[in-house]
Motif scaffolding. Structure first.
Motif, PDB file in Angstrom:
ATOM      1  N   SER A   5       0.839  -1.193   0.000  1.00 18.48           N
ATOM      2  CA  SER A   5       0.000   0.000   0.000  1.00 18.48           C
ATOM      3  C   SER A   5       0.881   1.252   0.000  1.00 18.48           C
ATOM      4  CB  SER A   5      -0.880   0.009   1.246  1.00 18.48           C
ATOM      5  OG  SER A   5      -1.567   1.233   1.346  1.00 18.48           O
ATOM      6  N   LYS A   6       0.387   2.284  -0.679  1.00 17.21           N
ATOM      7  CA  LYS A   6       1.147   3.533  -0.656  1.00 17.21           C
ATOM      8  C   LYS A   6       0.814   4.366   0.578  1.00 17.21           C
ATOM      9  CE  LYS A   6      -1.668   6.563  -3.595  1.00 17.21           C
ATOM     10  NZ  LYS A   6      -1.655   7.317  -4.836  1.00 17.21           N
ATOM     11  N   LEU A   7      -0.156   3.903   1.373  1.00 13.77           N
ATOM     12  CA  LEU A   7      -0.507   4.594   2.618  1.00 13.77           C
ATOM     13  C   LEU A   7       0.125   3.878   3.808  1.00 13.77           C
ATOM     14  CD1 LEU A   7      -4.303   5.313   2.032  1.00 13.77           C
ATOM     15  CD2 LEU A   7      -2.353   6.778   1.531  1.00 13.77           C
ATOM     16  N   SER A   8       0.487   4.646   4.808  1.00 13.01           N
ATOM     17  CA  SER A   8       1.076   4.070   6.026  1.00 13.01           C
ATOM     18  C   SER A   8      -0.030   3.482   6.901  1.00 13.01           C
ATOM     19  CB  SER A   8       1.821   5.151   6.802  1.00 13.01           C
ATOM     20  OG  SER A   8       0.893   6.088   7.334  1.00 13.01           O
ATOM     21  N   ASP A   9       0.377   2.711   7.890  1.00 12.77           N
ATOM     22  CA  ASP A   9      -0.591   2.152   8.838  1.00 12.77           C
ATOM     23  C   ASP A   9      -1.327   3.273   9.563  1.00 12.77           C
ATOM     24  OD1 ASP A   9       0.071  -0.431   8.141  1.00 12.77           O
ATOM     25  OD2 ASP A   9       1.448  -0.736   9.828  1.00 12.77           O
ATOM     26  N   ALA A  10      -0.627   4.331   9.877  1.00 10.96           N
ATOM     27  CA  ALA A  10      -1.249   5.475  10.563  1.00 10.96           C
ATOM     28  C   ALA A  10      -2.321   6.120   9.672  1.00 10.96           C
ATOM     29  CB  ALA A  10      -0.198   6.502  10.955  1.00 10.96           C
ATOM     30  N   GLN A  11      -2.034   6.217   8.366  1.00  9.29           N
ATOM     31  CA  GLN A  11      -3.025   6.795   7.451  1.00  9.29           C
ATOM     32  C   GLN A  11      -4.254   5.883   7.346  1.00  9.29           C
ATOM     33  OE1 GLN A  11      -0.146   7.260   4.236  1.00  9.29           O
ATOM     34  NE2 GLN A  11      -0.617   9.469   4.176  1.00  9.29           N
ATOM     35  N   TRP A  12      -4.036   4.571   7.301  1.00 10.29           N
ATOM     36  CA  TRP A  12      -5.167   3.637   7.246  1.00 10.29           C
ATOM     37  C   TRP A  12      -5.993   3.728   8.531  1.00 10.29           C
ATOM     38  CZ3 TRP A  12      -7.221   2.056   3.078  1.00 10.29           C
ATOM     39  CH2 TRP A  12      -6.464   1.779   1.949  1.00 10.29           C
ATOM     40  N   ALA A  13      -5.336   3.891   9.662  1.00 11.02           N
ATOM     41  CA  ALA A  13      -6.053   4.034  10.936  1.00 11.02           C
ATOM     42  C   ALA A  13      -6.891   5.316  10.927  1.00 11.02           C
ATOM     43  CB  ALA A  13      -5.071   4.037  12.100  1.00 11.02           C
ATOM     44  N   GLU A  14      -6.334   6.376  10.355  1.00 17.19           N
ATOM     45  CA  GLU A  14      -7.069   7.646  10.249  1.00 17.19           C
ATOM     46  C   GLU A  14      -8.284   7.491   9.336  1.00 17.19           C
ATOM     47  OE1 GLU A  14      -7.944  11.779  10.717  1.00 17.19           O
ATOM     48  OE2 GLU A  14      -6.817  10.335  11.908  1.00 17.19           O
ATOM     49  N   ILE A  15      -8.105   6.797   8.235  1.00 14.23           N
ATOM     50  CA  ILE A  15      -9.230   6.549   7.314  1.00 14.23           C
ATOM     51  C   ILE A  15     -10.322   5.773   8.042  1.00 14.23           C
ATOM     52  CG2 ILE A  15      -9.917   5.204   5.276  1.00 14.23           C
ATOM     53  CD1 ILE A  15      -7.223   6.066   4.009  1.00 14.23           C
ATOM     54  N   GLU A  16      -9.923   4.743   8.773  1.00 17.20           N
ATOM     55  CA  GLU A  16     -10.899   3.940   9.514  1.00 17.20           C
ATOM     56  C   GLU A  16     -11.656   4.801  10.518  1.00 17.20           C
ATOM     57  OE1 GLU A  16     -10.416   0.710  12.915  1.00 17.20           O
ATOM     58  OE2 GLU A  16      -9.765  -0.043  10.966  1.00 17.20           O
ATOM     59  N   ARG A  17     -10.931   5.619  11.262  1.00 18.53           N
ATOM     60  CA  ARG A  17     -11.567   6.494  12.249  1.00 18.53           C
ATOM     61  C   ARG A  17     -12.575   7.418  11.585  1.00 18.53           C
ATOM     62  NH1 ARG A  17     -11.469  11.413  13.702  1.00 18.53           N
ATOM     63  NH2 ARG A  17      -9.720  12.035  12.393  1.00 18.53           N
ATOM     64  N   ARG A  18     -12.173   8.000  10.472  1.00 19.83           N
ATOM     65  CA  ARG A  18     -13.052   8.945   9.782  1.00 19.83           C
ATOM     66  C   ARG A  18     -14.243   8.249   9.158  1.00 19.83           C
ATOM     67  NH1 ARG A  18      -8.975  12.813   6.542  1.00 19.83           N
ATOM     68  NH2 ARG A  18     -10.957  13.652   5.763  1.00 19.83           N
ATOM     69  N   MET A  19     -14.055   7.015   8.686  1.00 19.96           N
ATOM     70  CA  MET A  19     -15.197   6.258   8.161  1.00 19.96           C
ATOM     71  C   MET A  19     -16.215   5.995   9.271  1.00 19.96           C
ATOM     72  SD  MET A  19     -13.521   3.493   5.537  1.00 19.96           S
ATOM     73  CE  MET A  19     -15.063   2.633   5.255  1.00 19.96           C
ATOM     74  N   LEU A  20     -15.700   5.660  10.468  1.00 20.91           N
ATOM     75  CA  LEU A  20     -16.587   5.420  11.611  1.00 20.91           C
ATOM     76  C   LEU A  20     -17.347   6.685  11.998  1.00 20.91           C
ATOM     77  CD1 LEU A  20     -14.345   3.096  13.766  1.00 20.91           C
ATOM     78  CD2 LEU A  20     -16.555   2.508  12.745  1.00 20.91           C
ATOM     79  N   GLU A  21     -16.743   7.839  11.724  1.00 19.55           N
ATOM     80  CA  GLU A  21     -17.412   9.104  12.017  1.00 19.55           C
ATOM     81  C   GLU A  21     -18.381   9.505  10.907  1.00 19.55           C
ATOM     82  OE1 GLU A  21     -14.224  11.841  12.793  1.00 19.55           O
ATOM     83  OE2 GLU A  21     -13.846  11.002  14.784  1.00 19.55           O
ATOM     84  N   GLY A  22     -18.441   8.675   9.849  1.00 18.75           N
ATOM     85  CA  GLY A  22     -19.439   8.909   8.815  1.00 18.75           C
ATOM     86  C   GLY A  22     -18.947   9.533   7.527  1.00 18.75           C
ATOM     87  N   GLU A  23     -17.651   9.772   7.390  1.00 20.46           N
ATOM     88  CA  GLU A  23     -17.156  10.351   6.133  1.00 20.46           C
ATOM     89  C   GLU A  23     -17.275   9.330   5.011  1.00 20.46           C
ATOM     90  OE1 GLU A  23     -13.653  12.806   6.018  1.00 20.46           O
ATOM     91  OE2 GLU A  23     -13.677  12.992   8.201  1.00 20.46           O
ATOM     92  N   SER A  24     -17.482   9.821   3.820  1.00 21.45           N
ATOM     93  CA  SER A  24     -17.693   8.923   2.683  1.00 21.45           C
ATOM     94  C   SER A  24     -16.375   8.347   2.177  1.00 21.45           C
ATOM     95  CB  SER A  24     -18.401   9.654   1.537  1.00 21.45           C
ATOM     96  OG  SER A  24     -17.492  10.517   0.885  1.00 21.45           O
ATOM     97  N   VAL A  25     -16.496   7.146   1.642  1.00 20.84           N
ATOM     98  CA  VAL A  25     -15.336   6.470   1.063  1.00 20.84           C
ATOM     99  C   VAL A  25     -14.803   7.287  -0.105  1.00 20.84           C
ATOM    100  CG1 VAL A  25     -14.596   4.402  -0.178  1.00 20.84           C
ATOM    101  CG2 VAL A  25     -16.069   4.189   1.828  1.00 20.84           C
TER     102      VAL A  25
END
Length: 185
Positions: A5-25
């Protein structure tokens, strides 16, 4: 094996957090410069699991709050006991596995004393290997039983629809569950 992946684990964790908060994919994919399918493949199942567990926690909290205060206290006390039992069993399993590992290492070193050309001439060493191996296997029993129980529980949960996983137990079923853990109702 897929490409990295071109994203770091920290970036994936941030994406997951934001998805849980309702942001769109779509918005997240655009912001991070990855395809929507990459995000869906990597995180959607995990996010859905988190949402299911969160809903179960809320349902459980509501169920506890609907009980009379004395029953709420009893439920919290019982939950604490069950957590303590679980923690203690997990520790026992860990210590047992560590003991099994150490005994297996000792048995392995004892094997080096066996004469390959004439193994029966090394009967005492073979007895030592057998005894150490049996002790190692016995020490591993708690850990192996917990793994088997966990595997069976996971299989049951996968086979049970989420809406049935939090069904209310009858008094008899509840007493049976308590008895399984050695707790008197």
């Amino acid at each position: 094996m897929g490409r990295r992946s071109k994203l770091s684990d920290a970036q994936w964790a941030e994406i997951e957090r934001r998805m849980l908060e309702g942001e769109s994919v779509r918005a997240l994919a655009r912001e991070y410069g990855v395809g929507e399918s990459s995000i869906r493949e990597r995180k959607t199942a995990h996010v859905e699991s988190i949402k299911i567990v969160a809903n179960q926690i809320v349902a459980t909290e509501r169920a506890v709050m609907s009980l009379p205060i004395s029953a709420q206290i009893s439920a919290h006390n019982l939950a604490s006991k069950l957590r303590a039992i679980s923690d203690n069993l997990a520790s026992a399993a860990q210590y047992g596995a560590q003991t099994a590992h150490r005994l297996s290492a000792l048995a392995n070193s004892e094997v080096s004393k066996v004469d390959d050309a004439s193994p029966l001439a090394s009967v005492e060493s073979l007895k030592g290997v057998a005894a150490l191996t049996k002790l190692a296997n016995d020490s591993a029993a708690i850990a192996l039983n917990l793994i088997a129980a966990n595997k069976e529980t996971v299989k049951q949960l996968k086979d049970t629809p989420p809406e049935d996983q939090l069904r209310e137990l009858s008094d008899a079923e509840f007493a049976e569950e308590l008895a399984r853990y050695g707790i008197e109702p």
